[in-house]
Write a protein that holds these residues in place. Structure first.
Motif, short mmCIF file in Angstrom:
data_model
loop_
_atom_site.label_atom_id
_atom_site.label_comp_id
_atom_site.label_asym_id
_atom_site.label_seq_id
_atom_site.Cartn_x
_atom_site.Cartn_y
_atom_site.Cartn_z
N GLN A 70 0.81 -1.21 0.00
CA GLN A 70 0.00 0.00 0.00
C GLN A 70 0.85 1.27 0.00
OE1 GLN A 70 -2.53 -0.73 3.39
NE2 GLN A 70 -3.96 -1.97 2.20
N ALA A 71 2.06 1.17 0.52
CA ALA A 71 2.96 2.32 0.53
C ALA A 71 3.61 2.53 -0.84
CB ALA A 71 4.05 2.14 1.59
N PRO A 96 8.62 4.20 0.18
CA PRO A 96 8.99 5.58 0.48
C PRO A 96 9.67 5.76 1.84
CG PRO A 96 6.64 5.27 0.77
CD PRO A 96 7.18 4.00 0.17
N GLY A 97 9.62 4.74 2.68
CA GLY A 97 10.19 4.87 4.02
C GLY A 97 9.24 5.58 4.96
N ILE A 98 9.61 5.58 6.21
CA ILE A 98 8.79 6.20 7.25
C ILE A 98 9.54 7.40 7.79
CG2 ILE A 98 7.63 5.82 9.47
CD1 ILE A 98 7.83 2.75 8.80
N PRO A 99 8.93 8.58 7.76
CA PRO A 99 9.60 9.77 8.27
C PRO A 99 9.99 9.61 9.75
CG PRO A 99 7.62 10.39 7.06
CD PRO A 99 7.60 8.88 7.22
N PRO A 100 11.14 10.16 10.15
CA PRO A 100 11.62 10.01 11.53
C PRO A 100 10.61 10.49 12.58
CG PRO A 100 13.26 11.14 10.19
CD PRO A 100 12.07 10.94 9.32
N GLU A 101 9.83 11.53 12.26
CA GLU A 101 8.87 12.04 13.24
C GLU A 101 7.65 11.11 13.39
OE1 GLU A 101 7.92 13.99 9.27
OE2 GLU A 101 9.75 13.58 10.40
N THR A 112 -2.47 6.28 11.90
CA THR A 112 -2.28 5.97 10.49
C THR A 112 -1.87 7.22 9.73
OG1 THR A 112 -3.28 4.99 8.52
CG2 THR A 112 -4.73 6.32 9.90
N THR A 113 -1.13 7.02 8.70
CA THR A 113 -0.77 8.12 7.79
C THR A 113 -1.60 8.00 6.51
OG1 THR A 113 1.02 6.81 6.85
CG2 THR A 113 1.59 8.29 8.67
N LYS A 114 -2.45 7.00 6.45
CA LYS A 114 -3.28 6.79 5.26
C LYS A 114 -4.46 7.75 5.27
CE LYS A 114 -1.99 1.96 5.11
NZ LYS A 114 -2.40 0.60 5.42
N ASP A 115 -5.01 7.99 4.09
CA ASP A 115 -6.19 8.84 3.97
C ASP A 115 -7.36 8.24 4.72
OD1 ASP A 115 -4.77 10.56 2.31
OD2 ASP A 115 -5.48 9.61 0.46
N VAL A 144 13.74 7.57 4.73
CA VAL A 144 12.85 8.18 3.75
C VAL A 144 13.48 8.08 2.37
CG1 VAL A 144 11.74 10.34 3.04
CG2 VAL A 144 11.80 9.71 5.45
N GLY A 145 12.69 7.61 1.43
CA GLY A 145 13.15 7.45 0.05
C GLY A 145 13.89 6.15 -0.22
N GLN A 146 14.15 5.36 0.83
CA GLN A 146 14.91 4.12 0.65
C GLN A 146 14.18 2.87 1.12
OE1 GLN A 146 18.93 4.36 2.10
NE2 GLN A 146 19.14 6.48 1.41
N GLY A 147 13.13 3.03 1.89
CA GLY A 147 12.37 1.88 2.34
C GLY A 147 12.46 1.62 3.82
#
Length: 172
Positions: A70-71, A96-101, A112-115, A144-147
């Motif tokens: 899904q990502a 896309p990876g998961i942002p550090p925050e 969730t970060t999903k819509d 981020v950007g690497q998985g």
């Protein structure tokens, strides 16, 4: 395959081949993987017998793989290794990876970060609860950007004092 997901294990824990659990999850998700135009990289190795609630482990693998797909991951690698008393399952993707925050919150219930309407925010919370109920741990690294990479460490045999685990016993 589907029976492994729907049947409740009366004893909770049983000895079973971990690779068979992964394989049944991949069969279940085959259409979703194809629709996502993704590739799963996994070499089934010789049998690795693990004492666990295998329906619950199927749920863990399903949630992790679905999140990667899904990502937008196009490649997902599954690696299984073991030593004398534990096994280590790594699920790594090129998404896309998961942002550090965000990373510290991913196991929180309903996060969730999903819509809206696209996810409940319970998948990773359930994964973590199942792993903990199996006396294991789950680790995550991401750039981020690497998985992202999820590493599950489980004992091959459950301690005698541990309670039976059931996928249906995981409460929120």
């Amino acid at each position: 395959t589907f029976l492994g997901y729907s049947r409740k294990n009366k004893e909770g824990l049983s000895l079973h081949d971990l690779h068979a659990d992964i394989e049944s999850t991949l069969v279940l998700l085959k259409h979703f993987v194809e629709e996502s135009n993704a590739h799963i990289h996994w070499d089934r190795k010789s049998e690795l017998t693990l004492e666990a609630d295998h329906g619950a482990l199927n749920q863990v693998f399903t949630n992790l793989l679905q999140n990667s797909l899904q990502a937008g991951s196009r490649n997902i690698w599954i690696e299984v290794d073991r030593d004398e008393s534990t096994c280590r399952i790594k699920v790594r993707d090129d998404g896309p990876g998961i942002p550090p925050e965000v990373l510290p919150r991913i196991f929180e219930p309903f996060f969730t970060t999903k819509d809206v309407g696209k996810g409940s925010g319970l998948g990773l919370n359930i994964v973590q609860r199942i792993i903990k109920a199996h006396q294991g741990e789950i680790l995550v690294t991401s750039k981020v950007g690497q998985g992202s990479e999820f590493t599950i460490i489980l004992p091959l045999r459950q301690p005698a004092e541990s309670k039976p685990v059931s996928a249906n016993a995981v409460s929120i």
